[in-house]
Design a protein around this motif. Structure first.
Motif, PDB file in Angstrom:
ATOM      1  N   MET A   1      41.571  32.657  48.687  1.00  0.00           N
ATOM      2  CA  MET A   1      40.533  31.683  49.012  1.00  0.00           C
ATOM      3  C   MET A   1      41.161  30.295  49.126  1.00  0.00           C
ATOM      4  O   MET A   1      41.892  29.864  48.249  1.00  0.00           O
ATOM      5  N   VAL A   2      40.897  29.628  50.199  1.00  0.00           N
ATOM      6  CA  VAL A   2      41.468  28.308  50.423  1.00  0.00           C
ATOM      7  C   VAL A   2      40.536  27.261  49.817  1.00  0.00           C
ATOM      8  O   VAL A   2      39.322  27.414  49.808  1.00  0.00           O
ATOM      9  N   VAL A   3      41.133  26.238  49.252  1.00  0.00           N
ATOM     10  CA  VAL A   3      40.351  25.156  48.681  1.00  0.00           C
ATOM     11  C   VAL A   3      39.508  24.516  49.780  1.00  0.00           C
ATOM     12  O   VAL A   3      40.012  24.199  50.847  1.00  0.00           O
ATOM     13  N   ARG A   4      38.224  24.377  49.523  1.00  0.00           N
ATOM     14  CA  ARG A   4      37.337  23.790  50.507  1.00  0.00           C
ATOM     15  C   ARG A   4      37.625  22.289  50.621  1.00  0.00           C
ATOM     16  O   ARG A   4      37.750  21.590  49.623  1.00  0.00           O
TER      17      ARG A   4
ATOM     18  N   GLU B   1      41.670  32.772  40.173  1.00  0.00           N
ATOM     19  CA  GLU B   1      42.183  33.628  41.238  1.00  0.00           C
ATOM     20  C   GLU B   1      43.583  34.126  40.907  1.00  0.00           C
ATOM     21  O   GLU B   1      43.961  35.219  41.301  1.00  0.00           O
TER      22      GLU B   1
ATOM     23  N   ARG C   1      48.527  24.645  46.267  1.00  0.00           N
ATOM     24  CA  ARG C   1      47.146  24.166  46.282  1.00  0.00           C
ATOM     25  C   ARG C   1      46.242  25.127  47.041  1.00  0.00           C
ATOM     26  O   ARG C   1      45.061  24.882  47.201  1.00  0.00           O
ATOM     27  N   GLY C   2      46.781  26.234  47.512  1.00  0.00           N
ATOM     28  CA  GLY C   2      46.003  27.154  48.324  1.00  0.00           C
ATOM     29  C   GLY C   2      45.068  28.043  47.530  1.00  0.00           C
ATOM     30  O   GLY C   2      44.369  28.867  48.105  1.00  0.00           O
ATOM     31  N   THR C   3      45.047  27.908  46.199  1.00  0.00           N
ATOM     32  CA  THR C   3      44.118  28.704  45.412  1.00  0.00           C
ATOM     33  C   THR C   3      43.016  27.790  44.889  1.00  0.00           C
ATOM     34  O   THR C   3      43.248  26.622  44.632  1.00  0.00           O
ATOM     35  N   SER C   4      41.832  28.367  44.705  1.00  0.00           N
ATOM     36  CA  SER C   4      40.746  27.550  44.181  1.00  0.00           C
ATOM     37  C   SER C   4      40.851  27.413  42.666  1.00  0.00           C
ATOM     38  O   SER C   4      40.335  26.479  42.087  1.00  0.00           O
ATOM     39  N   SER C   5      41.517  28.377  42.019  1.00  0.00           N
ATOM     40  CA  SER C   5      41.663  28.300  40.566  1.00  0.00           C
ATOM     41  C   SER C   5      42.919  29.045  40.147  1.00  0.00           C
ATOM     42  O   SER C   5      43.114  30.203  40.500  1.00  0.00           O
TER      43      SER C   5
ATOM     44  N   GLY D   1      34.261  30.119  39.325  1.00  0.00           N
ATOM     45  CA  GLY D   1      35.387  31.036  39.208  1.00  0.00           C
ATOM     46  C   GLY D   1      35.551  31.848  40.474  1.00  0.00           C
ATOM     47  O   GLY D   1      34.734  31.783  41.397  1.00  0.00           O
ATOM     48  N   ALA D   2      36.634  32.630  40.499  1.00  0.00           N
ATOM     49  CA  ALA D   2      37.019  33.347  41.713  1.00  0.00           C
ATOM     50  C   ALA D   2      35.945  34.342  42.147  1.00  0.00           C
ATOM     51  O   ALA D   2      35.724  34.554  43.332  1.00  0.00           O
TER      52      ALA D   2
ATOM     53  N   GLU E   1      40.473  23.775  42.083  1.00  0.00           N
ATOM     54  CA  GLU E   1      40.328  23.069  43.351  1.00  0.00           C
ATOM     55  C   GLU E   1      41.489  22.107  43.577  1.00  0.00           C
ATOM     56  O   GLU E   1      41.300  20.970  44.009  1.00  0.00           O
TER      57      GLU E   1
END
Lengths: 413, 413
Positions: free
Chosen positions: B1-4, A338, A209-213, B236-237, A230
């Motif tokens: 990038m970490v999920v917000r 990503e 889950r550490g990637t946004s996409s 997107g990224a 997300e």
């Protein structure tokens, strides 16, 4: 469909999933490390851990004294909490896998389906037999099962309330199968399509889950993409998002078994790769349509590894690499992820040969800069990722049943 | 990038956006109607309305007595709260539009760019001149501006912290332009690419936030898709999601100005449509490459409306319809949206001719059932949707500045 409102309950639910995922990937951890890994506050982690301990999903693994101060309690997922089954149903086989609550595989059973027997009764009976055999292979009692997830080889769609399953080769639809399965299995059951399953597996056990996409691409007989944005699997309006295998590569190109022409799957699915070989060398021994796909793909991999590579095979892989790279560049253009990961049995056989070239095509053909930081790789989730994925979907459903997570809308029965 | 992580602050912020959007689409409304339209509780709506009244964004329009009981207060957006500018910068023109706080257009100015003058100074100067002229046309003072949004014709990307703008025909990059613009405009400024702008416009003023997944397709010289999922624009990224115009329609097909071959844009962008005409009838008067694209597209529309339609034009539109339908079917396969809307100047000219045929191709070529409930239509947001969209992006930024919404990550300066 109205956008679902998010509540503070959803946020608590996501914190619990974050902690579980972090604990799964760490194996053993403690509250401080979990706070660092998840980005949650120590107070939130402490609350979540209490809840998970109370539900028996997490256990204390001991105390570790590190330097000065109080020793810290080491935590791990409590595998003994129960069993979860993930079942991969294809048109020609059923593969049932049983996992403990820490998602370690503890039993499995495979069954071949007779392609000429396509009644709902026959398929349901095969699913139940495979499940029972897989549970029996663990030596544990069936009553230990917390849930069962079944991936069906077609479109599993939500209409207005109802679940509809369309498998091209099967003459029946949805409810026959689902009602019968519910009656026979007698356990909380979720059904999904394989793309949603592999995306869920990748979120729980892979890129995470550490990637946004993130996009996870399945290469097998069929081809598709699981898309996670997300930390949530993209389902789409009718749960059929990710059918990238049936987007165009070649306008008016090769016929695809879906009825469309020029689909990505017709070029990078295993039968598509063999068709490319046949176009290059019609009389090639591996091009015999009577051979089993998996055997031929394995033979291609072996030919590439030999000291004197077969030129027809080299050319086949070269073309496939360009097809695959171009088709992934389309996903990059549209979604701009990503991370792109590959999975599936064709990936296990040929991925190492396809990846470097495909990555280079992706870089060249994606819109300016969109792929510059893109990670492309082969998924670390090995084995039957569809079955593993269905187990994670069933596990999420179980977590929902015990009130730990809010529904992420699995197609539950 | 970490999920917000999402917070309860995000939820309050979404409630405020929901109420603003509902009020914009209703024109005038009251608290009860707003609760029904947004799905929020009456208590939440009352709180949000108080906050918006306090900030001067909403005003009371009067009392309406309906039947028995207390009369209810009618509410509307307070247009007089200030001005917002949206500027569409293309390679050949700058179009500045000024809106009141109710997003009604109150002034506009257009400027032609000399294609041979491509320095950052020249472009910045043109943007500032167009803005000043548009504000002057309103008769209101420049000090009334709450914010300015500028769409740049290329990839507007976020790298590690910095904003990078890549416009193929311009020799300079990012920071020259952005630093100079900031110095000259002296107001809160956001830059974005046009696809994010049109998606934001569609969310605020068109199909709205009531869909779980919406794609807005821009047809002009360039072609692209704005994608909104769960009421949020997909970035997107690297902020380049939606570059569907540069996904493949025809493997190794027509050269595209992006450098790739066979892109969707090379077939359904205005120059692509004219190339199709040239392939069908090389000597057709409308195929003269010296004519202006917009004039030729208008001439094609006129030819289709005539009593004796020009067969070459009919065939051109027929092919374009099939290209467009096939390319949208790819988006449906991958994203499976609820709604697809068309916008842009080619849509205004030819949309009614393209839509019925394209819709039929979408239905036939999308994966089984994925398009069965799909709504396909022409956006109701008319005019320069990029400029309108940039005004909505700037307005969101302003709402963030006054603490009413959390950042949705606009590319602010």
């Amino acid at each position: 469909m109205v956008v679902r409102k998010r509540s503070s309950r959803d946020i608590r639910s996501e914190s619990r999933l974050d902690v579980l995922h972090a604990l799964l990937s760490a194996g053993e951890s403690n509250r401080n490390e979990l706070a660092r890994a998840t980005g949650l506050s120590l107070a939130t982690v402490a609350t979540v851990v209490s809840e998970l301990l109370a539900e028996g999903l997490v256990e204390e693994a001991g105390l570790s004294a590190s330097g000065v101060g109080r020793p810290t309690t080491t935590l791990r997922i409590h595998g003994g909490r129960g069993l979860i089954a993930g079942i991969d149903v294809a048109e020609t086989y059923v593969s049932a896998h049983v996992f403990d609550a820490a998602l370690e595989e503890v039993g499995t059973a495979d069954l071949t389906l007779d392609e000429h027997e396509t009644s709902a009764e026959y398929v349901v009976d095969a699913i139940v037999r495979a499940l029972d055999a897989a549970v029996a292979s663990t030596g544990l009692d069936r009553s230990r099962l917390l849930g069962v997830g079944v991936a069906l080889p077609g479109l599993v769609q939500r209409g207005t309330g109802a679940i509809s399953v369309v498998v091209p080769r099967w003459s029946w639809r949805a409810h026959d199968l689902i009602d019968q399965l519910r009656a026979r299995v007698g356990l909380p059951l979720v059904v999904e399509n394989p793309l949603k399953a592999i995306a869920t597996a990748e979120l729980w056990l892979g890129t995470g889950r550490g990637t946004s996409s993130m996009i996870i691409i399945n290469l097998g007989t069929g081809v598709g993409a699981g898309i996670a944005l997300e930390g949530t699997v993209l389902r789409g309006a009718t749960n059929s998002a990710g059918e990238w295998g049936h987007s165009l590569l070649v306008y008016e190109g090769r016929g695809c078994r879906c009825g469309r022409r020029g689909c990505v799957e017709a070029y990078v699915g295993a039968p598509g790769i063999l068709q490319t070989l046949r176009e290059i060398a019609p009389d090639h021994p591996a091009a015999d349509p009577n051979l089993q796909q998996r055997d031929v793909i394995a033979a291609l991999a072996a030919a590439l590894d030999s000291a004197t590579p077969d030129q027809a095979v080299v050319e086949t892989i070269d073309r496939t690499t360009r097809y695959l790279g171009a088709a992934i560049a389309d996903l990059v253009a549209i979604i701009n992820p990503e991370v792109v990961m590959l999975t599936g049995w064709t990936t296990w056989a040929l991925g190492e040969h396809l990846l470097p070239g495909a990555h280079s095509v992706i870089r060249t053909q994606s819109p300016n800069g969109a792929a510059s930081d893109l990670t492309v790789g082969i998924s670390t989730v090995r084995g039957n990722s569809t079955a593993i994925g269905m187990a994670t979907v069933a596990f999420e459903r179980f977590l929902g049943d015990v009130g730990l997570v809010t529904s992420r809308a699995p197609l539950s029965l």
